[in-house]
Design an enzyme around this catalytic site. Sequence first.
Site, PDB file in Angstrom:
ATOM      1  CG  HIS A 308      -2.082   0.930   1.059  1.00  0.00           C
ATOM      2  ND1 HIS A 308      -1.995   2.273   1.322  1.00  0.00           N
ATOM      3  CD2 HIS A 308      -3.338   0.698   0.603  1.00  0.00           C
ATOM      4  CE1 HIS A 308      -3.162   2.833   1.051  1.00  0.00           C
ATOM      5  NE2 HIS A 308      -3.988   1.902   0.612  1.00  0.00           N
ATOM      6  CG  ASP A 366      -8.533  -4.297  -2.664  1.00  0.00           C
ATOM      7  OD1 ASP A 366      -9.724  -4.133  -2.399  1.00  0.00           O
ATOM      8  OD2 ASP A 366      -7.799  -3.411  -3.100  1.00  0.00           O
TER       9      ASP A 366
HETATM   10  N1  CMC Z   1       4.329  -7.506  -4.823  1.00  0.00           N
HETATM   11  C1  CMC Z   1       5.680  -7.504  -4.984  1.00  0.00           C
HETATM   12  N2  CMC Z   1       6.446  -6.407  -4.826  1.00  0.00           N
HETATM   13  C2  CMC Z   1       5.821  -5.257  -4.523  1.00  0.00           C
HETATM   14  C3  CMC Z   1       4.427  -5.190  -4.342  1.00  0.00           C
HETATM   15  C4  CMC Z   1       3.675  -6.370  -4.503  1.00  0.00           C
HETATM   16  N3  CMC Z   1       2.341  -6.361  -4.344  1.00  0.00           N
HETATM   17  N4  CMC Z   1       4.080  -3.917  -4.031  1.00  0.00           N
HETATM   18  C5  CMC Z   1       5.204  -3.214  -4.020  1.00  0.00           C
HETATM   19  N5  CMC Z   1       6.265  -4.015  -4.313  1.00  0.00           N
HETATM   20  C6  CMC Z   1       7.691  -3.630  -4.333  1.00  0.00           C
HETATM   21  C7  CMC Z   1       8.008  -2.850  -5.610  1.00  0.00           C
HETATM   22  O1  CMC Z   1       8.492  -3.712  -6.636  1.00  0.00           O
HETATM   23  C8  CMC Z   1       9.060  -1.892  -5.123  1.00  0.00           C
HETATM   24  O2  CMC Z   1      10.294  -2.573  -5.070  1.00  0.00           O
HETATM   25  P1  CMC Z   1      11.668  -1.732  -5.365  1.00  0.00           P
HETATM   26  O3  CMC Z   1      11.749  -0.714  -4.282  1.00  0.00           O
HETATM   27  O4  CMC Z   1      12.716  -2.792  -5.257  1.00  0.00           O
HETATM   28  O5  CMC Z   1      11.531  -1.149  -6.713  1.00  0.00           O
HETATM   29  C9  CMC Z   1       8.652  -1.581  -3.678  1.00  0.00           C
HETATM   30  O6  CMC Z   1       7.891  -2.732  -3.247  1.00  0.00           O
HETATM   31  C10 CMC Z   1       7.809  -0.335  -3.526  1.00  0.00           C
HETATM   32  O7  CMC Z   1       6.765  -0.407  -4.469  1.00  0.00           O
HETATM   33  P2  CMC Z   1       6.096   0.870  -5.144  1.00  0.00           P
HETATM   34  O8  CMC Z   1       5.410   0.453  -6.402  1.00  0.00           O
HETATM   35  O9  CMC Z   1       7.106   1.973  -5.235  1.00  0.00           O
HETATM   36  O10 CMC Z   1       5.067   1.262  -4.033  1.00  0.00           O
HETATM   37  P3  CMC Z   1       3.835   2.180  -4.257  1.00  0.00           P
HETATM   38  O11 CMC Z   1       3.568   2.817  -2.947  1.00  0.00           O
HETATM   39  O12 CMC Z   1       4.021   3.092  -5.418  1.00  0.00           O
HETATM   40  O13 CMC Z   1       2.692   1.137  -4.675  1.00  0.00           O
HETATM   41  C11 CMC Z   1       0.808  -0.278  -4.640  1.00  0.00           C
HETATM   42  C12 CMC Z   1       1.625   0.783  -3.881  1.00  0.00           C
HETATM   43  C13 CMC Z   1      -0.476  -0.562  -3.875  1.00  0.00           C
HETATM   44  C14 CMC Z   1       0.411   0.267  -6.026  1.00  0.00           C
HETATM   45  C15 CMC Z   1       1.678  -1.572  -4.787  1.00  0.00           C
HETATM   46  O14 CMC Z   1       2.034  -2.061  -3.517  1.00  0.00           O
HETATM   47  C16 CMC Z   1       0.977  -2.656  -5.617  1.00  0.00           C
HETATM   48  O15 CMC Z   1       1.044  -2.626  -6.839  1.00  0.00           O
HETATM   49  N6  CMC Z   1       0.236  -3.613  -4.926  1.00  0.00           N
HETATM   50  C17 CMC Z   1      -0.507  -4.611  -5.618  1.00  0.00           C
HETATM   51  C18 CMC Z   1      -1.851  -4.011  -6.040  1.00  0.00           C
HETATM   52  C19 CMC Z   1      -2.802  -3.837  -4.870  1.00  0.00           C
HETATM   53  O16 CMC Z   1      -2.999  -4.730  -4.058  1.00  0.00           O
HETATM   54  N7  CMC Z   1      -3.450  -2.632  -4.825  1.00  0.00           N
HETATM   55  C20 CMC Z   1      -4.478  -2.354  -3.821  1.00  0.00           C
HETATM   56  C21 CMC Z   1      -4.129  -1.216  -2.936  1.00  0.00           C
HETATM   57  S1  CMC Z   1      -5.271  -1.140  -1.529  1.00  0.00           S
HETATM   58  C22 CMC Z   1      -6.788  -0.732  -2.215  1.00  0.00           C
HETATM   59  C23 CMC Z   1      -6.852   0.678  -2.689  1.00  0.00           C
HETATM   60  O17 CMC Z   1      -6.594   1.587  -1.896  1.00  0.00           O
HETATM   61  O18 CMC Z   1      -7.219   0.879  -3.861  1.00  0.00           O
END
Ligand code: CMC
Length: 431
Positions: A308, A366
Site C-alpha cells: 500500500h 482487497d
Molecule cells: N508484490 C511484490 N512487490 C511489490 C508489491 C507487490 N504487491 N508492491 C510493491 N512491491 C515492491 C516494488 O516492486 C518496489 O520494489 P523496489 O523498491 O525494489 O523497486 C517496492 O515494493 C515499492 O513499491 P512501489 O510500487 O514503489 O510502491 P507504491 O507505494 O508506489 O505502490 C501499490 C503501492 C499498492 C500500487 C503496490 O504495492 C501494488 O502494486 N500492490 C498490488 C496491487 C494492490 O494490491 N493494490 C491495492 C491497494 S489497496 C486498495 C486501494 O486503496 O485501492
Amino acid sequence: MADSNKTATLSFGDKTLELPILSPTAGPDVIDISKLYGQGGVFTHDPGFTSTSACESTITYIDGDKGELLHRGYPIDQLAAKSHYLEVCFLLLYGHLPTAAELEKFETTITHHTMLHEQMVNFFRGFRRDAPPMAIMVGVVGAMSAFYHDSTDISDPRQREIASHRLIAKMPTIAAWAFKYSVGQPFVYPRNDLDYASNFLRMCFAVPAEEYQVDPILARAMDRIFTLHADHEQNASTSTVRLASSSGANPFACIAAGIACLWGPSHGGANQACLEMLREIGTVDRIPEFIARAKDKNDPFRLMGFGHRVYKNFDPRATVMKQSADEVLDLLGVEDNPTLQVAKELEAAALADPYFAEKKLFPNVDFYSGIILEAMGFPTSMFTPIFALSRTVGWVSQWKEQLADPALKIGRPRQLYTGATLRDYVDVEDR
Ligand code: CMC
C-alpha cells in the site's frame, strides 16, 4: 489549519526563500509552496504525489506507520464493530455521529432516493449483453447528469445536498442492475423495507421466479465491506474526483471520473486481480513459484492484495475483513474453499519472507474482500463495482468539502518538460 509560525528556508542559486510551515491536527507538517513559483521562479517535482499535500481536509486521517485509519477522528475498527454503513455515511458527510433522530431522517431520505428514473433502463439495455459491470457503471453514473438537472447547479448548497443523497442512494441500484444485465436476468427494483446492504443483496440475487431471503450474517458482512471502503483520504480516485470538480463539472460527471480511476488494478481493481491471482496459483504447492516471481525484478508480476502506498505497517481494514471472511465462510460451510487455503498460505509465506518484510508489504483490504464476495456468490467482475458503490460516500464527502472551500482553485499541475525546444516546421517533401 493552524499556522505554526515555523518556516522552512530554501536556498538555490542566489535566492533564499522563507516558506511557511502549516501544522495539521495530526500527521506531518506541510511546507506551503504555493508562492514558490511567484517568488522563486521554480516548480517542485513529485510524480505520483508521494510528498505532496494537494488539499486541506477534515474528513479522514491515515497514519500509515501505525496502521491507523480515522474517519472524523473515529477509528475504523470501532466503526466496523459498533456502527453501520449509513451511520458512517452521515459521519463522513456531516462531520459528527448522528443523533437517533438525525440518523432516522437520513436513512429515510436515502431509502426514498433508491429508485432510478425509469428511462435509465434504456441506458443499461444499450450495452452489449456481456459488458463488464464496471463499464456500465462509469457510463450510467455519468448519464445521471442527463436525468437529474435539478441537482447539477454546484453553486446551490441544497442542490449539492440532493446530488449527494441521490448518488449514495442510487449507486446500489446501479451496481445491482449492472450485474443483472451482465448475467441476463431481469432488473430487481429496490424495496424500502430493507436496510441498505440487504436491499443491495436482494437486488443482486432475487429473481422474479424466486424471492431471495437475506441472511442477516451476510447482510452484516456486506455492510462491513461497504463501511471498510467508505473513504480513504486523498487516494487516486478521490483526487480524480477533486480534480474533475475543481473545474466546476457537475457531481455525476465527477463521480463517474472517480469510478473510472478506481477501475485500475493498482487501485480498486486489485480485489478482482487478487482473486484471479489466487485462482491462478490454484494449489498451495505453487505458492513458492509465485512468491519468487513477485520478488524477481525482471518479472512485472506483483502479489495482488499486498502493499500500500500509505500503510507501511498493516492495513487496519484488512484485520477486520479477515474476521468477516472467517464468519462468512463458516456460515456458508466452505471452509475447504481451495482459494481460501491458497490465500491463507500465501499470506503466511509472504509475511515470513524477508523481501516483503523489508519493503513493508502487508496484505491490504482487497486481499480478503474478494474471498468474502466470492463466497457470497458475486463474480469477480462485481468486486470493483462494489468497491465503487462503497466509496461513493467518500468521493461525495470530499467533493462537497472542496466546493465549500472559499480558496478553491482549478487543479492545474505543472511539469518538468524534457521534449524538443523551439524548432521550425519542415514541409513534408523536405523531411
Ligand atoms: N508484490 C511484490 N512487490 C511489490 C508489491 C507487490 N504487491 N508492491 C510493491 N512491491 C515492491 C516494488 O516492486 C518496489 O520494489 P523496489 O523498491 O525494489 O523497486 C517496492 O515494493 C515499492 O513499491 P512501489 O510500487 O514503489 O510502491 P507504491 O507505494 O508506489 O505502490 C501499490 C503501492 C499498492 C500500487 C503496490 O504495492 C501494488 O502494486 N500492490 C498490488 C496491487 C494492490 O494490491 N493494490 C491495492 C491497494 S489497496 C486498495 C486501494 O486503496 O485501492
